[in-house]
Design an enzyme around this catalytic site. Structure first.
Site, mmCIF file in Angstrom:
data_model
loop_
_atom_site.group_PDB
_atom_site.id
_atom_site.type_symbol
_atom_site.label_atom_id
_atom_site.label_comp_id
_atom_site.label_asym_id
_atom_site.label_seq_id
_atom_site.Cartn_x
_atom_site.Cartn_y
_atom_site.Cartn_z
ATOM 1 N N ASP A 79 0.829 -1.200 0.000
ATOM 2 C CA ASP A 79 0.000 0.000 0.000
ATOM 3 C C ASP A 79 0.869 1.259 0.000
ATOM 4 O OD1 ASP A 79 -2.411 1.364 0.048
ATOM 5 O OD2 ASP A 79 -3.213 0.267 1.760
ATOM 6 N N GLU B 93 -0.969 1.790 -5.245
ATOM 7 C CA GLU B 93 -0.599 3.203 -5.140
ATOM 8 C C GLU B 93 -1.757 4.107 -5.549
ATOM 9 O OE1 GLU B 93 1.101 6.837 -7.059
ATOM 10 O OE2 GLU B 93 -0.058 5.186 -7.893
ATOM 11 N N GLY C 78 -3.207 4.911 -8.194
ATOM 12 C CA GLY C 78 -3.193 5.698 -9.425
ATOM 13 C C GLY C 78 -2.724 7.126 -9.239
ATOM 14 N N ASP D 67 -10.157 3.553 -3.136
ATOM 15 C CA ASP D 67 -10.892 2.353 -2.721
ATOM 16 C C ASP D 67 -12.301 2.340 -3.305
ATOM 17 O OD1 ASP D 67 -8.601 2.102 -1.341
ATOM 18 O OD2 ASP D 67 -9.494 1.948 0.644
HETATM 19 C C1 GLA Z 1 -5.936 1.502 1.431
HETATM 20 C C2 GLA Z 1 -6.051 0.489 0.289
HETATM 21 C C3 GLA Z 1 -7.149 -0.521 0.612
HETATM 22 C C4 GLA Z 1 -6.856 -1.205 1.935
HETATM 23 C C5 GLA Z 1 -6.708 -0.157 3.024
HETATM 24 C C6 GLA Z 1 -6.228 -0.700 4.332
HETATM 25 O O1 GLA Z 1 -7.045 2.320 1.504
HETATM 26 O O2 GLA Z 1 -6.313 1.141 -0.913
HETATM 27 O O3 GLA Z 1 -7.250 -1.472 -0.429
HETATM 28 O O4 GLA Z 1 -5.704 -1.987 1.817
HETATM 29 O O5 GLA Z 1 -5.745 0.817 2.646
HETATM 30 O O6 GLA Z 1 -6.170 0.327 5.276
#
Ligand code: GLA
Length: 485
Positions: free
Chosen positions: A136, A175, A177, A201
Site C-alpha cells: 500500500d 498506489e 493511481g 478504494d
Molecule cells: C488503502 C487500500 C485498501 C486497503 C486499506 C487498508 O485504503 O487502498 O485497499 O488496503 O488501505 O487500510
C-alpha cells in the site's frame, strides 16, 4: 483471482476469520473455478518489531493452528491456507506507517509499514510461506515519496527474497493511481507479472459485525462500481502478465443487487482485472456465487492476451458497447452496459468490432444462451449483457521490423488492436520495453516459445502510436499486425 479480507473485515481480521473464508473458498466451487489467493489485508500487524527489527504480531490474533506451532507466528496461517490447496497473501505499506483506517476511532497505529526494512520484511513474508504481497501507499504518500522509486526498490527486495527461499512472491502494487503507475508499474524491476491499483478504494469497508452510526449507513451503489471501472482504463499499459487493478470486488455486499453484481462481474471480467473478492464468502447468495464462477465469464477474464476493453459505440447516451479482442482469431468479448435508469434494446453494429460482416456465432454469457447473430439485445436499467462473439477479423496492416524497430507504423483510427509475433528461445519470459515516437512507453513480458513456432501477444495501441521499438535481450520480433476499426 482470490479473496481479500479488507472490504468485509477491515482491521478486525484474525486467524479464525481467515481460516473460515479460506475453507469456504476451498469448498463452495470458487477454488475449482480458479480462485486461489487468500489475502490478509491491513490489520494483521500492529506495528511492533523486536530488537532485531523483526515484525512481531499479536499471538492471540494469530495463534497456533496445529500441534507443534507457536502462537504469534504468521507461518501458521500460511500453512493452513496451503493445506487447502490455496495460496497465501499478505499486506504491508511502502512507507513507515500504514493506513490504519478502520475502525476509525482510537489512535492511529504507527509503524505498520516496511520502509527501512524492505529486504528484511519481504524475506520474512516469503519465509513464512506467503505467495503474494500487496504493498500500500499510505506511508509513502504521507512522506511525499516517489512511487516509481519506492516500488522499484520493493521489487528488488522481492526478487532477493525469491532467490533466497525459491518461492515466488506475487507483487500487487497499491498506489491508487496517484502517480500514474500504468507508466512505471509494468515490468518494474524486470518483474514479469504484476498488478497495480488504478484508483482509490471502491468502498470504505462494510463490516457486518460492527455497528456505529457512520458504518451502519454505508451502502454500495452503482456509482462505486462504475467509478472504479472508469478510472481503471489504461489499455495501452495492460499486456500478458501486467494488469490494471480496478480494486477488490464487492459482489453481493450491502446494496449490491443481482443486476449490479452482473455489471461488476461483467466489467471486471472483460477488463481482465484481478478478481479479488472482498465479500464475506460465507454470506454469498447462490446467484452471486454462480456469477463469480460463471465459466464463460471466466474464459473472457482469463483470455491469454489479458487485454482491457475498448468502447466502440454509444448508441444512446449511457448505453455503451465495450469490446475486448481475445486470443482466438476473430473472437471478441462484448459488454453492453446500460448506465441509464431505463431498459434498452440494442442492435450491435458489428462493423465496429473489426469483423468482416456478421459474426458466425454470438453467445450470451450470463443467460448461457446462443443468440442470433443479428438479434437485438435487451438490457434492463442499470444492468449489463456479456457476449462472446466469433467471426472473421478484417485483414490487418502488417509491419515487419528492422532489428527491434518498426518504422512507418501508424495507429490513427482510435485505439488499435495489434498482435505481436515473436520468438523467445531463452526458456523464460523476457521483459521487453515497448516505446513509440509518439510517447507510448510500457513493458511486455514475452513468454518463452518452443521450436520454430512463434509466440503471439495482444496489444492495444493508443491513437497516434507511431514508429515503435522493442528493447530487450534474447527475443526476436517477427512482425506486428495492426487491426483498426
Ligand atoms: C488503502 C487500500 C485498501 C486497503 C486499506 C487498508 O485504503 O487502498 O485497499 O488496503 O488501505 O487500510
Amino acid at each position: 483471482m482470490g479473496w481479500n479480507s479488507w472490504n468485509s473485515f477491515a482491521n478486525i481480521v484474525n486467524s479464525q476469520i481467515v481460516q473460515q473464508q479460506a475453507k469456504t473458498m476451498a469448498s463452495n466451487s470458487m477454488k475449482e473455478a480458479g480462485y486461489e489467493y487468500v489475502v490478509i489485508d491491513e490489520g494483521w500487524w500492529l506495528g511492533e518489531r523486536d530488537a532485531a527489527g523483526n515484525i512481531v504480531v499479536n499471538p492471540k490474533q494469530w495463534p497456533a493452528i496445529q500441534p507443534g506451532q507457536k502462537d504469534g507466528d504468521m507461518a501458521n496461517i500460511a500453512t493452513y491456507i496451503h493445506s487447502l490447496g490455496l495460496k497465501a497473501g499478505i499486506y504491508t505499506d511502502a512507507g513507515r506507517d500504514g493506513c490504519s483506517m478502520y475502525p476509525d476511532s482510537g489512535p492511529k497505529l504507527l509503524n505498520t509499514g516496511s520502509e527501512g526494512h524492505y529486504d528484511q520484511d519481504f524475506l520474512q513474508f516469503s519465509k513464512w510461506g506467503f505467495d503474494y504481497v500487496k504493498v500500500d501507499w499510505c506511508g509513502g504518500a504521507k512522506e511525499g515519496k516517489s512511487g516509481a522509486v519506492q516500488y522499484a526498490e520493493i521489487a528488488r527486495a522481492i526478487q532477493n527474497a525469491e532467490k533466497t527461499t525459491g518461492r515466488k512472491l506475487y507483487f500487487s502494487i497499491c498506489e491508487w493511481g496517484s502517480q500514474n503507475p500504468w507508466f512505471w508499474a509494468p515490468g518494474v524491476g524486470e518483474i514479469e507479472s504484476t498488478i497495480w491499483r488504478t484508483g482509490g478504494d471502491i468502498i470504505p469497508p462494510v463490516v457486518e459485525s460492527l455497528h456505529d452510526a457512520e458504518h451502519d449507513k454505508r451502502i454500495i451503489t452503482l456509482k462505486n462500481v462504475l467509478e472504479s471501472f472508469d478510472a481503471g482504463l489504461h489499455p495501452e499499459a495492460q499486456h500478458t502478465g501486467y494488469f490494471n487493478d480496478l480494486d477488490m470486488m464487492v459482489m453481493g455486499m450491502r446494496g449490491m443487487t443481482d443486476a449490479l453484481d452482473r455489471i461488476h462481474m461483467g466489467l471486471w471480467a472483460i477488463s481482465s482485472a484481478p478478481l479479488m473478492v472482498g465479500s464475506d464468502l460465507t454470506r454469498l447468495s447462490p446467484a452471486t456465487l454462480s456469477l463469480l464462477t460463471n465459466k464463460e465469464a471466466l474464459t473472457i477474464h482469463n483470455d491469454p492476451y489479458g487485454l482491457q476493453p475498448i468502447k466502440v459505440d454509444e448508441p444512446s447516451a449511457g448505453v455503451q458497447i465495450w469490446i475486448k479482442p481475445m486470443a482466438v482469431a476473430g473472437r471478441r468479448a462484448v459488454a453492453v452496459l446500460n448506465r441509464t435508469d431505463a431498459s434498452t434494446q440494442v442492435k450491435v453494429n458489428w462493423e465496429k468490432l473489426g469483423l468482416k460482416g456478421l459474426p458466425k456465432s454470438s453467445r450470451d454469457v450470463f443467460s448461457q444462451k446462443d443468440m442470433g447473430a443479428d438479434a437485438a439485445i435487451s438490457v434492463p436499467a442499470h444492468d449489463l449483457a456479456l457476449l462472446i462473439v466469433d467471426g472473421e477479423d478484417k485483414a490487418p496492416a502488417e509491419y515487419s521490423p528492422n532489428g527491434c524497430s518498426i518504422a512507418g507504423m501508424q495507429a490513427t483510427r482510435g485505439p488499435d488492436f495489434a498482435r505481436l509475433h515473436f520468438a523467445n528461445s531463452s526458456g523464460h519470459a523476457v521483459v521487453v520495453r515497448m516505446k513509440s515516437t509518439s510517447g507510448l512507453s510500457t513493458a511486455i513480458a514475452l513468454p518463452p516459445t518452443t521450436g520454430s513456432e512463434d509466440g503471439e501477444v495482444g496489444l492495444i495501441l493508443p491513437n497516434g502510436t507511431a514508429d515503435i521499438s522493442f528493447e530487450g535481450a534474447g527475443v526476436a520480433i517477427r512482425k506486428l499486425d495492426v487491426y483498426s476499426w
